[in-house]
Design an enzyme around this catalytic site. Structure first.
Site, PDB file in Angstrom:
ATOM      1  N   HIS A  65      13.713 -17.778  16.699  1.00 58.66           N
ATOM      2  CA  HIS A  65      14.756 -17.190  15.838  1.00 58.66           C
ATOM      3  C   HIS A  65      15.449 -16.005  16.530  1.00 58.66           C
ATOM      4  O   HIS A  65      16.423 -15.470  16.001  1.00 58.66           O
ATOM      5  CB  HIS A  65      14.231 -16.859  14.439  1.00 58.66           C
ATOM      6  N   ASP A 112       8.308 -21.384  16.033  1.00 56.60           N
ATOM      7  CA  ASP A 112       9.138 -20.205  16.315  1.00 56.60           C
ATOM      8  C   ASP A 112       8.813 -19.623  17.699  1.00 56.60           C
ATOM      9  O   ASP A 112       8.401 -18.473  17.813  1.00 56.60           O
ATOM     10  CB  ASP A 112       8.955 -19.158  15.210  1.00 56.60           C
ATOM     11  N   GLN A 199      11.282  -5.723  11.089  1.00 55.45           N
ATOM     12  CA  GLN A 199      12.508  -6.244  11.669  1.00 55.45           C
ATOM     13  C   GLN A 199      12.788  -5.589  13.020  1.00 55.45           C
ATOM     14  O   GLN A 199      12.718  -4.376  13.158  1.00 55.45           O
ATOM     15  CB  GLN A 199      13.676  -6.003  10.722  1.00 55.45           C
ATOM     16  N   GLY A 200      13.091  -6.417  14.014  1.00 50.67           N
ATOM     17  CA  GLY A 200      13.319  -5.921  15.379  1.00 50.67           C
ATOM     18  C   GLY A 200      12.103  -6.111  16.270  1.00 50.67           C
ATOM     19  O   GLY A 200      12.206  -6.045  17.488  1.00 50.67           O
ATOM     20  N   ASP A 201      10.936  -6.302  15.648  1.00 49.93           N
ATOM     21  CA  ASP A 201       9.716  -6.580  16.427  1.00 49.93           C
ATOM     22  C   ASP A 201       9.593  -8.066  16.746  1.00 49.93           C
ATOM     23  O   ASP A 201       8.775  -8.467  17.589  1.00 49.93           O
ATOM     24  CB  ASP A 201       8.465  -6.145  15.647  1.00 49.93           C
ATOM     25  N   SER A 202      10.365  -8.874  16.068  1.00 45.72           N
ATOM     26  CA  SER A 202      10.296 -10.326  16.257  1.00 45.72           C
ATOM     27  C   SER A 202      10.354 -10.714  17.724  1.00 45.72           C
ATOM     28  O   SER A 202      11.100 -10.116  18.497  1.00 45.72           O
ATOM     29  CB  SER A 202      11.463 -10.995  15.540  1.00 45.72           C
TER      30      SER A 202
HETATM   31  C1  4AZ Z   1      11.889  -9.609  11.121  1.00 44.92           C
HETATM   32  O1  4AZ Z   1      12.760  -9.721  10.271  1.00 44.92           O
HETATM   33  C2  4AZ Z   1      10.482  -9.463  10.679  1.00 44.92           C
HETATM   34  N1  4AZ Z   1       6.268  -7.949   8.548  1.00 44.92           N
HETATM   35  C3  4AZ Z   1       9.477  -9.314  11.621  1.00 44.92           C
HETATM   36  C4  4AZ Z   1       8.164  -9.168  11.208  1.00 44.92           C
HETATM   37  C5  4AZ Z   1       7.864  -9.172   9.880  1.00 44.92           C
HETATM   38  C6  4AZ Z   1       8.843  -9.319   8.929  1.00 44.92           C
HETATM   39  C7  4AZ Z   1      10.161  -9.475   9.330  1.00 44.92           C
HETATM   40  C8  4AZ Z   1       6.446  -9.006   9.468  1.00 44.92           C
HETATM   41  O2  4AZ Z   1      12.161  -9.596  12.309  1.00 44.92           O
END
Ligand code: 4AZ
Length: 249
Positions: A65, A112, A199-202
């Site tokens: 993603h 993913d 968000q942003g750690d993905s």
């Molecule tokens: C994101 O949106 C996201 N709490 C990454 C990790 C988590 C939730 C959302 C896990 O990138």
């Protein structure tokens, strides 16, 4: 008593009871020297938008993603830079090629994972991929890293952050999320919440025993009670990932 009042005032000033340190969520700053394989994906403006892990000299494992859909186009992979604002730290390596798992539709449906091939060697030590189901046992101490938000409402972090989160059992995670798939995902977090990726750690790493066990993928909010972070289960994708690491480029 007076100390109690002082602590209360400081807590209110600090943004309330849930606001721990402004750090991933509930973690702390870590040195890139200790985690040289943690990288981030930058768009054409140099802005960080996802994380990744160097898994071979020219290969970065990230989330599908982060490479598809509405995600910004990857321009560079930034290696060795703990402080996003310090352009003199580390290197921004151009991208040669992006492979996205062909079955990927959305994070909550699995697959993913994506592999980014760099135009040249990043010059940092790669991290080994998970090789054992034991790494996924409930309670295994895992460590998540990234430059993402330090709370659901906060901005992304300027500095690399890390947080220790225990692996959650498949049964428990399926109770938290009806769409959880044990063959594609693994969850980590505390039942009471407070520690998580956001968000942003993905795309970034979830590590246990020196191995990459997960790729930060999704979750409901960040660090919520009974809503652990969900990670792509690296061991489940070993064959397709290994094939990409063997591919030239
Ligand atoms: C994101 O949106 C996201 N709490 C990454 C990790 C988590 C939730 C959302 C896990 O990138």
């Amino acid at each position: 008593m007076r100390l109690g009042v002082l602590v209360l005032v400081l807590m209110v000033l600090g943004g309330g009871a849930a606001a721990a340190d402004p750090r991933v969520v509930g973690g702390s700053r870590v040195s890139i020297t200790d985690y040289p394989w943690v990288v981030y994906l930058a768009d054409s403006n140099g802005n960080q938008f996802c994380g990744g892990t160097l898994v071979a000299p020219t290969k970065v494992l990230t989330a599908a993603h982060c490479t598809t859909g509405l995600a910004p186009r990857i321009s560079r992979v930034v290696v060795g830079r703990e402080d996003k604002r310090n352009g003199k730290q580390g290197t921004a390596v151009p991208v040669a090629e992006v492979w996205t798992h062909p079955d990927f539709v959305s994070a909550d449906r699995g697959s993913d994972v994506a592999v980014v091939t760099l135009k040249r060697e990043a010059g940092a030590t790669p991290l080994a991929l998970a090789d054992d189901e034991k790494l996924y046992e409930e309670g295994t101490k895992a460590f998540a890293l990234g430059w993402g938000r330090t709370s659901e409402q906060a901005a992304a972090s300027q500095y690399l952050m890390g947080v220790e989160v225990p692996v959650v059992s498949d049964e428990s995670c399926a109770e938290s999320y009806p769409s959880y798939k044990a063959e594609a995902m693994v969850c980590a977090g505390l039942p009471e919440g407070g520690r998580d990726t956001c968000q942003g750690d993905s795309g970034g790493p979830l590590v246990a025993d020196g191995k990459l066990i997960g790729v930060t993928s999704w979750g409901e909010g960040c660090a919520r009670k009974n809503k652990p972070g969900v990670y792509a289960r690296v061991l489940a994708y070993r064959e397709v990932i290994d094939a990409q690491l063997q591919a030239t480029g």
